[in-house]
Design a protein around this motif. Sequence first.
Motif, PDB file in Angstrom:
ATOM      1  N   ILE A 196       0.855  -1.179   0.000  1.00  0.00           N
ATOM      2  CA  ILE A 196       0.000   0.000   0.000  1.00  0.00           C
ATOM      3  C   ILE A 196       0.895   1.234   0.000  1.00  0.00           C
ATOM      4  O   ILE A 196       1.862   1.305   0.758  1.00  0.00           O
ATOM      5  CB  ILE A 196      -0.914   0.033   1.255  1.00  0.00           C
ATOM      6  N   ILE A 197       0.582   2.205  -0.835  1.00  0.00           N
ATOM      7  CA  ILE A 197       1.394   3.419  -0.956  1.00  0.00           C
ATOM      8  C   ILE A 197       0.651   4.611  -0.369  1.00  0.00           C
ATOM      9  O   ILE A 197      -0.540   4.815  -0.621  1.00  0.00           O
ATOM     10  CB  ILE A 197       1.736   3.714  -2.435  1.00  0.00           C
ATOM     11  N   GLY A 198       1.367   5.410   0.412  1.00  0.00           N
ATOM     12  CA  GLY A 198       0.860   6.694   0.898  1.00  0.00           C
ATOM     13  C   GLY A 198       1.863   7.775   0.579  1.00  0.00           C
ATOM     14  O   GLY A 198       3.072   7.539   0.650  1.00  0.00           O
ATOM     15  N   ILE A 199       1.373   8.952   0.208  1.00  0.00           N
ATOM     16  CA  ILE A 199       2.265  10.063  -0.152  1.00  0.00           C
ATOM     17  C   ILE A 199       1.744  11.344   0.484  1.00  0.00           C
ATOM     18  O   ILE A 199       0.555  11.650   0.386  1.00  0.00           O
ATOM     19  CB  ILE A 199       2.358  10.254  -1.680  1.00  0.00           C
ATOM     20  N   GLY A 200       2.640  12.100   1.119  1.00  0.00           N
ATOM     21  CA  GLY A 200       2.237  13.393   1.671  1.00  0.00           C
ATOM     22  C   GLY A 200       3.162  13.827   2.793  1.00  0.00           C
ATOM     23  O   GLY A 200       3.963  13.041   3.312  1.00  0.00           O
ATOM     24  N   ARG A 201       3.064  15.095   3.150  1.00  0.00           N
ATOM     25  CA  ARG A 201       3.842  15.613   4.268  1.00  0.00           C
ATOM     26  C   ARG A 201       3.389  14.933   5.561  1.00  0.00           C
ATOM     27  O   ARG A 201       2.203  14.646   5.728  1.00  0.00           O
ATOM     28  CB  ARG A 201       3.682  17.134   4.373  1.00  0.00           C
ATOM     29  N   LEU A 202       4.319  14.691   6.439  1.00  0.00           N
ATOM     30  CA  LEU A 202       4.000  14.044   7.711  1.00  0.00           C
ATOM     31  C   LEU A 202       3.499  15.097   8.692  1.00  0.00           C
ATOM     32  O   LEU A 202       4.187  15.504   9.629  1.00  0.00           O
ATOM     33  CB  LEU A 202       5.230  13.314   8.260  1.00  0.00           C
ATOM     34  N   VAL A 203       2.261  15.521   8.434  1.00  0.00           N
ATOM     35  CA  VAL A 203       1.616  16.551   9.252  1.00  0.00           C
ATOM     36  C   VAL A 203       0.233  16.046   9.653  1.00  0.00           C
ATOM     37  O   VAL A 203      -0.276  15.079   9.097  1.00  0.00           O
ATOM     38  CB  VAL A 203       1.510  17.890   8.496  1.00  0.00           C
ATOM     39  N   ARG A 204      -0.364  16.712  10.635  1.00  0.00           N
ATOM     40  CA  ARG A 204      -1.582  16.213  11.255  1.00  0.00           C
ATOM     41  C   ARG A 204      -2.709  15.979  10.258  1.00  0.00           C
ATOM     42  O   ARG A 204      -3.412  14.959  10.318  1.00  0.00           O
ATOM     43  CB  ARG A 204      -2.040  17.194  12.334  1.00  0.00           C
ATOM     44  N   PHE A 208      -1.686  10.233   8.763  1.00  0.00           N
ATOM     45  CA  PHE A 208      -0.943   8.987   8.604  1.00  0.00           C
ATOM     46  C   PHE A 208      -1.008   8.117   9.856  1.00  0.00           C
ATOM     47  O   PHE A 208      -0.685   6.926   9.796  1.00  0.00           O
ATOM     48  CB  PHE A 208       0.504   9.287   8.195  1.00  0.00           C
ATOM     49  N   ASP A 209      -1.441   8.701  10.976  1.00  0.00           N
ATOM     50  CA  ASP A 209      -1.697   7.869  12.148  1.00  0.00           C
ATOM     51  C   ASP A 209      -2.812   6.862  11.852  1.00  0.00           C
ATOM     52  O   ASP A 209      -2.722   5.687  12.238  1.00  0.00           O
ATOM     53  CB  ASP A 209      -2.041   8.740  13.360  1.00  0.00           C
ATOM     54  N   LEU A 210      -3.842   7.321  11.133  1.00  0.00           N
ATOM     55  CA  LEU A 210      -4.921   6.414  10.748  1.00  0.00           C
ATOM     56  C   LEU A 210      -4.465   5.440   9.660  1.00  0.00           C
ATOM     57  O   LEU A 210      -4.880   4.275   9.640  1.00  0.00           O
ATOM     58  CB  LEU A 210      -6.127   7.210  10.255  1.00  0.00           C
ATOM     59  N   PHE A 211      -3.625   5.919   8.759  1.00  0.00           N
ATOM     60  CA  PHE A 211      -3.049   5.059   7.707  1.00  0.00           C
ATOM     61  C   PHE A 211      -2.363   3.860   8.362  1.00  0.00           C
ATOM     62  O   PHE A 211      -2.548   2.712   7.944  1.00  0.00           O
ATOM     63  CB  PHE A 211      -2.047   5.885   6.892  1.00  0.00           C
TER      64      PHE A 211
END
Length: 363
Positions: A196-204, A208-211
């Motif tokens: 599974i791929i996720g892309i984005g800034r590590l901000v609230r 990504f906590d839910l990811f």
Amino acid sequence: MKTNGKLKVAFFITSLAGGGAEKAVSMLLDSLCGVTYELHLIVNKLEGPYVKSLPEHIHVTELGAARLRSALPILKQELKKINPDVVISHMMENNLLIMLAKLTGKFSFKTLLCEHSTIQRKRFKGANMLRTWTYSRSDGVIGVSAAMGQEIHSVLKVPENKVHVIYNPVFDSDFIQRSERPCTHPWLVDMDYPVIIGIGRLVREKRFDLFIEVIKELNEGMNVRAIILGEGHLRSELQEKINGYKLQTKVELAGYMDNPLPFLKKGNVFLQSSDIEGLPTALIEATACGIPIVATKTHTGTEEILNGGSGIIVEREDVNGMVDAVKLMLRQQRSEVSPAYYQKFSSEQAAEEYSSLIDKLCI
């Protein structure tokens, strides 16, 4: 004002960090013809991955203020030196600052203010009242999605004739070539398990906590891995969550990538877990790369991109909904998009629309 018959156009943004707005600005500067305009870029800090992509003909001004909110005196000084015909500002804080500079400095340049995030995003108390007062005094306000354009008019009360919708540029002439480059990440070479791929800034707001929770739940009954591409101030917190769930061999925070496209070409599902988006660049790239998509329903952007048929949209914060949708999409085949889709989000299209607005303002 005009130099050698060219209009002076200045773009204003905080930096060239690795976000969608910064990428859009760098692509616009590359696409707008240097022969037609004298192009300037004003930043508070000249930093970020898109600095290296700036064309040589761009005149760069770095304010260097300790904090953006303290940059007003320096900004006014630099605007006097540049003496632009048009200033195109990006993101709320910069939009407010450029209008404050114009109004207090009694400058005559035209302004275009570009919003990149939903107006319904939580801001400081009185933010919308302040935006309503300043944005209505601008020569134009740009929303990067149709839904955002509607918000600017209905929520901020900006007159309809001043509101414009221009999609951020995502595709350039090298997009397909970059997407076809090999992906050397071992999880995407061996493909022992779905990835599974996720892309984005590590901000609230990217959630990504839910990811990570989704990946934990998926691994209760099957084996999947996940790669998150992006950097941000939540890296340590997210890594602690990964460690706490004992997912170190299942989830990797791979950092910012100049070219995430090969990951999208090889991965099994792209998961957007965001609470808030303006026009999610990664989702547009994922759609173009044909990877099956699961995306959370955001106030703006997401539904316009997927257009009801390219993926599954679930409610924000719905971990179980995301889990079920990912399971479904793991069985889906990759898809193709039409040439019209590439044109809709192309750098040429965006540059043409910006250029048309600039020219109309300066007639």
